[in-house]
Design an enzyme around this catalytic site. Structure first.
Site: not given
Ligand code: GRF
Length: 208
Positions: A14, A110, A149, A151
């Site tokens: 990535n 993700h 949090g 994701d």
């Protein structure tokens, strides 16, 4: 010039997609100013070096406790004076003080269509194993802003990838990377650089 800092832990495909998009002009007026990894053996650091991007390794293992790591990590981030932080396969929990300081300026990629197959423990191949186990017909990838949090921050972009007969977790992971992750992450950084991502009530709007 948008200053981008990228955090990595593994192979860095990535990161490579971001490097390529900056170098080929898809993402204009942008510079990847530093790559930080918690894993000194991460091939992502080699990718950075091959493109003359400063690589820094900061591992929780090298600190007495998490608080000491968090302090050193945040210092290494601040030193680069980033406008945007990108988590590209980064497997370390982001310190709360960093999330507050860089609110809606930390992007994460993700490998599923959030809110499916995400949250604590869902990373790498595990995500794809669970998607195949559940028997979903479509999976994909999500780019989202990072909040306190796991994701759970505002979703910026998503792209679907169809499950194919005979898929294994490995073949599915590769196709999600090729058909979704490596397209979405550069696109999200491009939109951020253009100032087109607006966050309202925990959701995003992409301005024309
Ligand atoms: C990717 O599958 C990404 O979705 C997940 O971790 C993996 C990183 O791969 N967050 P790479 O290091 O970018 O090749």
């Amino acid at each position: 010039m948008l200053r981008v800092l990228v955090c990595v832990s593994g192979g860095g495909t990535n990161l490579q997609a971001l490097i390529d998009a900056v170098e080929n002009g898809q993402i204009a007026d942008t510079k990847i100013v530093r790559v930080i990894s918690n894993n000194k053996g991460a091939y992502a650091l080699s990718r950075a070096a091959q493109h003359c991007i400063e690589g820094v390794c900061i591992s929780p293992k090298d600190f007495a406790d998490r608080e000491a790591f968090n302090e050193a990590f945040l210092q290494a981030v601040d030193e680069a004076a980033p406008d945007l932080i990108v988590l590209a396969g980064f497997l370390v929990v982001i310190p709360p003080q960093m999330i507050q300081k860089y609110r809606n300026r930390i992007l994460n990629i993700h490998p599923s269509l959030i809110p499916s197959f995400c949250g604590t423990g869902y990373y790498g191949l595990k995500v794809h194993e669970k998607a195949l186990e559940r028997g979903v017909k479509v999976t994909g990838a999500t780019v989202h802003f990072v909040d306190e949090g796991t994701d759970t921050g505002p979703i910026v972009l998503q792209k679907a990838v169809e499950i194919q007969a005979g898929d294994t977790p490995e073949s599915l992971q590769r196709r999600v990377m090729e058909e979704a992750e490596w397209i979405l992450l550069p696109k999200a950084v491009e939109l951020f650089a253009q100032g087109r991502i607006i966050v309202e009530n925990g959701r995003t709007v992409i301005a024309e």
